[in-house]
Design a protein around this motif. Structure first.
Motif, PDB file in Angstrom:
ATOM      1  N   LYS A 134       7.708  -7.994   7.922  1.00 35.26           N
ATOM      2  CA  LYS A 134       8.837  -7.074   7.709  1.00 35.26           C
ATOM      3  C   LYS A 134       9.056  -6.734   6.236  1.00 35.26           C
ATOM      4  O   LYS A 134       9.249  -5.554   5.897  1.00 35.26           O
ATOM      5  CB  LYS A 134      10.114  -7.663   8.316  1.00 35.26           C
ATOM      6  CG  LYS A 134      10.212  -7.455   9.816  1.00 35.26           C
ATOM      7  CD  LYS A 134      11.559  -7.940  10.347  1.00 35.26           C
ATOM      8  CE  LYS A 134      11.692  -7.614  11.822  1.00 35.26           C
ATOM      9  NZ  LYS A 134      12.998  -8.039  12.370  1.00 35.26           N
ATOM     10  N   PRO A 135       9.034  -7.708   5.303  1.00 38.67           N
ATOM     11  CA  PRO A 135       9.211  -7.324   3.896  1.00 38.67           C
ATOM     12  C   PRO A 135       8.121  -6.363   3.408  1.00 38.67           C
ATOM     13  O   PRO A 135       8.417  -5.380   2.711  1.00 38.67           O
ATOM     14  CB  PRO A 135       9.139  -8.669   3.157  1.00 38.67           C
ATOM     15  CG  PRO A 135       9.551  -9.682   4.170  1.00 38.67           C
ATOM     16  CD  PRO A 135       8.989  -9.180   5.462  1.00 38.67           C
ATOM     17  N   ALA A 136       6.873  -6.623   3.771  1.00 35.95           N
ATOM     18  CA  ALA A 136       5.784  -5.746   3.339  1.00 35.95           C
ATOM     19  C   ALA A 136       5.890  -4.379   4.005  1.00 35.95           C
ATOM     20  O   ALA A 136       5.560  -3.357   3.390  1.00 35.95           O
ATOM     21  CB  ALA A 136       4.431  -6.390   3.675  1.00 35.95           C
ATOM     22  N   THR A 137       6.361  -4.350   5.250  1.00 33.34           N
ATOM     23  CA  THR A 137       6.523  -3.071   5.944  1.00 33.34           C
ATOM     24  C   THR A 137       7.611  -2.238   5.273  1.00 33.34           C
ATOM     25  O   THR A 137       7.467  -1.025   5.098  1.00 33.34           O
ATOM     26  CB  THR A 137       6.871  -3.318   7.423  1.00 33.34           C
ATOM     27  OG1 THR A 137       5.883  -4.162   8.009  1.00 33.34           O
ATOM     28  CG2 THR A 137       6.908  -2.009   8.191  1.00 33.34           C
ATOM     29  N   ARG A 138       8.714  -2.881   4.876  1.00 34.87           N
ATOM     30  CA  ARG A 138       9.781  -2.157   4.168  1.00 34.87           C
ATOM     31  C   ARG A 138       9.285  -1.641   2.826  1.00 34.87           C
ATOM     32  O   ARG A 138       9.655  -0.548   2.388  1.00 34.87           O
ATOM     33  CB  ARG A 138      10.989  -3.077   3.968  1.00 34.87           C
ATOM     34  CG  ARG A 138      11.715  -3.433   5.248  1.00 34.87           C
ATOM     35  CD  ARG A 138      13.047  -4.101   4.928  1.00 34.87           C
ATOM     36  NE  ARG A 138      13.713  -4.555   6.141  1.00 34.87           N
ATOM     37  CZ  ARG A 138      13.697  -5.798   6.585  1.00 34.87           C
ATOM     38  NH1 ARG A 138      13.047  -6.734   5.897  1.00 34.87           N
ATOM     39  NH2 ARG A 138      14.317  -6.131   7.696  1.00 34.87           N
ATOM     40  N   GLU A 139       8.469  -2.430   2.165  1.00 38.13           N
ATOM     41  CA  GLU A 139       7.927  -1.986   0.874  1.00 38.13           C
ATOM     42  C   GLU A 139       6.965  -0.812   1.061  1.00 38.13           C
ATOM     43  O   GLU A 139       6.956   0.124   0.268  1.00 38.13           O
ATOM     44  CB  GLU A 139       7.205  -3.149   0.199  1.00 38.13           C
ATOM     45  CG  GLU A 139       6.668  -2.811  -1.200  1.00 38.13           C
ATOM     46  CD  GLU A 139       6.021  -4.007  -1.867  1.00 38.13           C
ATOM     47  OE1 GLU A 139       5.421  -3.811  -2.938  1.00 38.13           O
ATOM     48  OE2 GLU A 139       6.115  -5.124  -1.314  1.00 38.13           O
ATOM     49  N   ARG A 140       6.173  -0.864   2.129  1.00 38.33           N
ATOM     50  CA  ARG A 140       5.193   0.199   2.388  1.00 38.33           C
ATOM     51  C   ARG A 140       5.893   1.497   2.773  1.00 38.33           C
ATOM     52  O   ARG A 140       5.499   2.580   2.361  1.00 38.33           O
ATOM     53  CB  ARG A 140       4.244  -0.257   3.508  1.00 38.33           C
ATOM     54  CG  ARG A 140       3.201   0.787   3.931  1.00 38.33           C
ATOM     55  CD  ARG A 140       2.227   1.047   2.789  1.00 38.33           C
ATOM     56  NE  ARG A 140       1.218   2.010   3.169  1.00 38.33           N
ATOM     57  CZ  ARG A 140       1.392   3.327   3.206  1.00 38.33           C
ATOM     58  NH1 ARG A 140       2.574   3.816   2.874  1.00 38.33           N
ATOM     59  NH2 ARG A 140       0.418   4.128   3.557  1.00 38.33           N
TER      60      ARG A 140
END
Length: 255
Positions: A134-140
């Motif tokens: 989830k954190p990486a998805t929000r960053e992407r």
């Protein structure tokens, strides 16, 4: 179209649940409650909020408990139930519950068996990988709409993360590295019937994953209900010139 019941997932770990009765039915419910981590107690515990009654003479017991504000499930007596227990497909943390409102436990069990055969064993691992990402998805995709559309496209049938297929442990990370937000797409459907059961497989699948539905005023609510829950429903007299990002469906009925 009204719901017979509202499906809910209740966390019972460490919570008291009343179980009354003995025999095969009661033991089956005991095993289920123990799997959920419930603390099984007798009916004198006033702080218990729910109860399962597996007794021959269930009606007076259910009435007594309900008078105390306890929600009751009376095994094999749907007319006495405040809630029913579904058949469960468990792909931790994914859980699928199949209920019939007490109409037929056998039907629910058979549907569960069919779903068990359809769902890959890797489904739980895919869910955990998506949670961890989830954190990486929000960053992407910082914008919520872009993020939802990208994930929806990846999880759609035939998509990179199609949940009905087996996936390698690194599948989510590969998707994040290569993923892109979907381009705007407008699909027009002219429906032959106002009956939602007459939708084609392609129409039903598109409605299930679309971002918004543009529709004429005479499109029935039962058909619009087949669209994904958070998809915008927009009544209009003609197809939109600029439908917006992601997948949009334009509906009209002739027939």
């Amino acid at each position: 179209m009204s719901l017979h019941s509202l499906p809910l997932f209740v966390r019972l770990a460490g919570r008291r649940v009343i179980l009354i009765g003995d025999g095969e039915m009661a033991e089956a419910k005991r095993r289920l409650l123990e799997r959920a981590g419930a603390v099984i107690v007798a009916d004198e515990h006033a702080d218990a909020a729910i109860a399962i009654v597996a007794a021959e003479d269930a009606e007076p017991v259910a009435e007594r408990l309900r008078a105390r504000g306890v929600l009751v499930n009376a095994v094999d007596r749907p007319e006495l139930c405040d809630f029913t227990l579904p058949a469960i497909v468990d792909r931790d943390p994914v859980m699928i519950a199949v209920g019939t409102g007490g109409a037929s436990a056998g039907l629910a069990a058979m549907l569960r068996q069919r779903l068990e055969a359809m769902l890959p064993e890797s489904l739980g691992a895919l869910a955990r990988a998506l949670r961890n990402a989830k954190p990486a998805t929000r960053e992407r995709w910082p914008d919520y709409g872009d993020r939802r559309r990208a994930l929806g496209r990846a999880l759609a049938e035939g998509g990179t993360l199609d949940p009905m297929r087996e996936h390698a442990p690194e599948a989510v990370q590969l998707w994040l590295a290569a993923g892109a937000a979907p381009e705007p797409e407008l699909v027009r459907f002219t429906l032959a019937s106002p009956d939602p059961d007459e939708l084609t497989l392609r129409q039903a699948r598109a409605l299930a994953v679309c971002d918004r539905v543009f529709h004429r005023e005479d499109v029935p609510a039962a058909i619009l209900a087949r669209a994904r829950g958070d998809a915008a429903r927009i009544a209009c007299a003609a197809p939109p010139a600029d439908p917006g990002p992601g997948l949009s469906i334009d509906l009209e009925v002739r027939g």
